[in-house]
Design an enzyme around this catalytic site. Structure first.
Site, PDB file in Angstrom:
ATOM      1  N   GLU A  83       0.844  -1.193   0.000  1.00 42.79           N
ATOM      2  CA  GLU A  83       0.000   0.000   0.000  1.00 42.79           C
ATOM      3  C   GLU A  83       0.879   1.243   0.000  1.00 42.79           C
ATOM      4  OE1 GLU A  83      -2.386   0.607   3.629  1.00 42.79           O
ATOM      5  OE2 GLU A  83      -1.750  -1.395   4.224  1.00 42.79           O
ATOM      6  N   CYS A 120      -3.681  -3.629   4.153  1.00 42.79           N
ATOM      7  CA  CYS A 120      -2.753  -4.655   4.674  1.00 42.79           C
ATOM      8  C   CYS A 120      -3.154  -6.075   4.295  1.00 42.79           C
ATOM      9  CB  CYS A 120      -2.666  -4.559   6.190  1.00 42.79           C
ATOM     10  SG  CYS A 120      -2.337  -2.894   6.768  1.00 42.79           S
ATOM     11  N   HIS A 244      -2.945  -9.953  11.992  1.00 37.07           N
ATOM     12  CA  HIS A 244      -2.384  -8.705  11.461  1.00 37.07           C
ATOM     13  C   HIS A 244      -2.037  -7.840  12.680  1.00 37.07           C
ATOM     14  CE1 HIS A 244      -1.656  -4.977   9.508  1.00 37.07           C
ATOM     15  NE2 HIS A 244      -2.704  -4.405  10.065  1.00 37.07           N
TER      16      HIS A 244
END
Ligand SMILES: CC(=O)CC(=O)SCCNC(=O)CCNC(=O)[C@H](O)C(C)(C)COP(=O)(O)OP(=O)(O)OC[C@H]1O[C@@H](n2cnc3c(N)ncnc32)[C@H](O)[C@@H]1OP(=O)(O)O
Length: 445
Positions: A83, A120, A244
């Site tokens: 990203e 993500c 995450h």
């Protein structure tokens, strides 16, 4: 069905370090405990002036290919998840392939290349793409290279500045893998959310507090969806749960909610009920506020129990060790959590052959995904080949003034000339700009 999964991986950290407690906290006028205890972070990694998402990704991929004795002809696909891309058309995977072609006689002209975007979670989505490509029989016996690479920088003085990081993870996806086999079952929690975004801008616009709640809401949906397809989950089913990890404090919240959810209706839930009472039910309360207050009180009591703390220490804590030292790597974050857990197991002599992992990915905007993985014999050798501890130790420790310079160097809006802090050696480095504004790279012996 032939097993498909991650055969090998390599991790490349940005070569600079910002110590959050010693350097950042005093300069911000903050108590170091906010970083070390609250967010759960000791330091962030940053790219040196000659590093960026291409060099870090190419360096991780090169190490992986060298260690596995691969040449470009063995690779049928290069997917890059990021990203932090700097081009809306040309994918980062072509830059990385160009770098690798400088050090191999063959080229990647017959490899399918792409770039995946969904904050993500796109690292995990790229693994899916590779898995599906192999399962569909389109790989012609070749493996896929999946690279998650990011410079997770925030604008100066944004609350997110505390959670920055930079690094890359390269993963080889293949049949009969040596690290983990991926499950076919997946659960999703996905909704149109405005919590963290970069509408044609380098640094994110973030509603930090809301982003935490969106993470938790989507993760809960994904867990429910996974249970629909894979069956009810018992807390003893999974040896570790890599999440995450934008910062370990986020996972502390997610783990408590996840545990509360999966113990319902189990023997563990019954034992907990004897200790701290039953979980509050919405139907027992007049208002949402009363119900939420009761849930918070119950969750606080739950996380104080020895049963929960043992589960957390074994299942979650080991997955956070690398993240505490490097910060958020966006697309690579859940993949360093997996590596961290396996590395901990190897160092502590735990037998994970055939053990199950529950992997929980998340991307803002927003989507969570949950799937299972089976650790396969051979994992210890693969994980033992990582040198991430050495890389972390060797980072250049920035002063606050140097950090300010480095932030400016990587800010696309500022032009500043700063000497490199470390010397590149046997790695790809940024080498200036081409005639169409493209970035150029060279391999430094
Ligand atoms: C970005 C992604 O990768 C995608 C996602 O996961 S979205 C979900 C996560 N969101 C992000 O990472 C967005 C970027 N980060 C941010 O915006 C910010 O870092 C943040 C909103 C997460 C926190 O920023 P903040 O408001 O400045 O911190 P603040 O909430 O005051 O303190 C952080 C924690 O430290 C605790 N703390 C503060 N001072 C402390 C001290 N001296 N000792 C111990 N703990 C302390 C706080 O209580 C808080 O913990 P809880 O949330 O458990 O209450």
């Amino acid at each position: 069905m032939t097993a498909v999964g991650i055969d090998a991986m390599e991790i490349w950290t940005g070569k600079l370090k910002l110590d959050l407690a010693e350097t950042f906290a005093p300069a911000q006028g903050d108590d170091p405990g906010k970083y070390t205890k609250g967010l759960g972070l000791r330091a962030s990694s940053f790219p040196d002036v000659y590093e960026d998402i291409v060099t870090m990704g190419a360096n991780a991929a090169h190490r992986l290919m060298k260690r596995k004795g691969l040449t470009p002809e063995d690779i049928g696909r290069i997917d890059v998840a990021t990203e932090s891309a700097f081009d809306n058309s040309k994918p980062v995977s072509t830059y990385i392939a160009g770098c690798l072609e400088q050090v191999y006689d063959e080229n990647f002209h017959h490899a399918n290349k792409g770039e995946r975007k969904f904050a993500c979670i796109s690292g995990t989505q790229s693994l899916d793409d590779a898995y599906n490509w192999i399962r569909a029989g389109r790989n012609r016996g070749r493996a896929a290279l999946v690279i998650a690479t990011d410079t997770a920088l925030y604008a100066r003085d944004d609350p997110g500045e505390a959670t920055q990081g930079a690094g890359a993870v390269a993963m080889l996806v293949d049949e009969d893998p040596n690290l983990v086999e991926l499950s076919a079952e997946q659960g999703y929690g996905s909704a149109d959310e405005t919590d963290f975004l970069k509408p044609n801008q380098q640094f994110p616009s973030v509603d930090g507090k809301r982003s935490v709640n969106v993470y938790l809401a989507r993760m809960r949906e994904a867990l429910e969806d996974f249970a629909e397809v894979a069956g009810d989950i018992h807390p003893g089913d999974y040896e570790m749960i890599p999440f995450h990890t934008p910062f370990p404090g986020m996972v502390r919240k997610a783990a408590a909610l996840g545990y509360r959810h999966i113990v319902r209706g189990t023997d563990v839930g019954d034992l907990l009920a004897e200790e701290i009472g039953h979980q509050p039910m919405r139907s027992d309360f007049e208002t949402d506020d009363e119900f939420h207050a009761a849930i918070k009180e119950y969750t606080d009591a739950l996380t104080e129990t020895e049963r929960y703390q043992d589960w957390y220490a074994n299942t979650i804590e080991p997955t956070l060790e690398i993240s505490r030292e490097v910060g958020n790597w966006y697309t690579g974050s859940v993949h360093i959590a997996r590596a961290s857990g396996l590395k901990h197991a190897r160092e502590n002599g735990l037998d994970l052959d055939d053990a199950r992992l529950l992997v929980a990915s998340y991307g803002s905007g927003a989507q969570a995904e949950v799937h299972a993985e089976t650790v396969v014999p051979g994992w210890e050798e693969e994980i033992g080949a990582l040198d991430i501890d050495e890389q972390i130790r060797n980072r250049y420790d920035l002063s606050f003034a140097e950090y300010e310079q480095v932030h400016d160097v990587h800010n696309h809006e500022t032009e500043t000339d700063v000497e490199e802090f470390t010397a590149p050696e046997n790695e790809f480095a940024f080498d200036g700009w081409g005639r169409m504004g493209e970035r150029k790279y060279r391999y430094v012996e």
